[in-house]
Design a protein around this motif. Structure first.
Motif: not given
Lengths: 156, 156
Positions: A79, A82, A99, A104, A106, A146
């Motif tokens: 991700w 991360e 995301v 957080h 998904r 995102y």
DNA sequence: ATCAGTGCAAACGATTTGCACCTCG
DNA sequence: CGAGGTGCAAATCGTTTGCACTGAT
């Protein structure tokens, strides 16, 4: 979901000859198959029952996932931002995710937002990028969006 | 590129008040600015001269990058499938890459292959996905293409 | 002068590896 | 039976943190 001995049948993903179909591999495969999103080695391990965890080694999970990847059974990803690597079973079609930056969560995308007609794209050379020649043959791609999900948008 | 004392001028990216503009931060900023792709802490460190490396601590690089990120100066990312975190200066527009599966070269894309008119996309709910409502607000996205570069295509 | 920023070293979490034993094919 | 797979523990790698010191404002 009962635990029949033959619950784990021949994998939907082609299982490569030469690899042994051991009980730990069956189990990891099963967990990946049940999962709705990519899992890290630790997450796979966490999804085992305490009894199993005692008899399986975490290092084995890593080796199994590596073996699966070498044999194209799973795809290795991360991700954005991360550091932990996650693995996803190669199902028929690939999936992309949105995301949520807040909770957080998904969320799988309904359709791939990328509609590349051909298998080629224009790439920059790095230095001489004026000519936008088709010089890269695209085999696959990965996308992540995102932003904020409906719930989190409402919260603010 | 000579090493004039004032070589590193006020950053193109807004430098947040309250942060001290120390020589290590200037240097990290400079390296990120010179870079053509996202760098890991180790890579930033590696781009310093031996003399600098001796007087700077790698942990400082991590802290600087974290500080830069908290202040929106850089973006934290990862290459898909790789466990190390990389940082990229927030320039005007973001860049995507095409990654060669053979030589692993990373080629920046000329244009973002994703042309989302609006800031919303259709996402699946996971279970109830019939309604394709605009329920996710996209803030940013990440794309990576995989395939073969011109050179490697020629080789086969 | 003051407090954020830094160096150093130790702590940590994720992943890898060497080696002896076990098990699938 | 024999190569490949596994468990265990130690090693490695990337990253974080506590603490005392230093330097930018």
């Amino acid at each position: 979901m009962k635990k029949d001995k033959e619950q784990v049948k021949a994998p939907a993903v082609e299982y490569p000859a030469g690899l042994k179909w051991t009980k730990q591999r069956k189990r990891v495969y099963q967990i990946l198959n049940d999962a709705t999103e990519p899992l890290s080695a630790a997450q796979v391990y966490a999804r085992m029952e305490p009894a199993e965890q005692e008899q399986y080694a975490i290092s084995t999970i890593y080796r199994i996932l590596a073996a699966f990847e070498e044999n194209q059974m799973v795809e290795k990803t991360t991700w954005m931002g991360e550091g932990t690597v996650v693995y996803e079973l190669r199902r028929s079609g690939h999936v992309h995710y949105a995301v949520c930056l807040d909770c957080h969560k998904r969320i799988p995308l309904e359709h791939c937002p990328l509609h590349m007609g051909g298998a080629h794209v224009h790439v920059a050379d790095g230095k001489h990028s004026e000519l936008g020649t088709e010089d890269f043959e695209v085999v696959s791609h990965k996308i992540e969006l995102y932003g904020y999900c409906k719930e989190c948008k409402a919260k603010h």
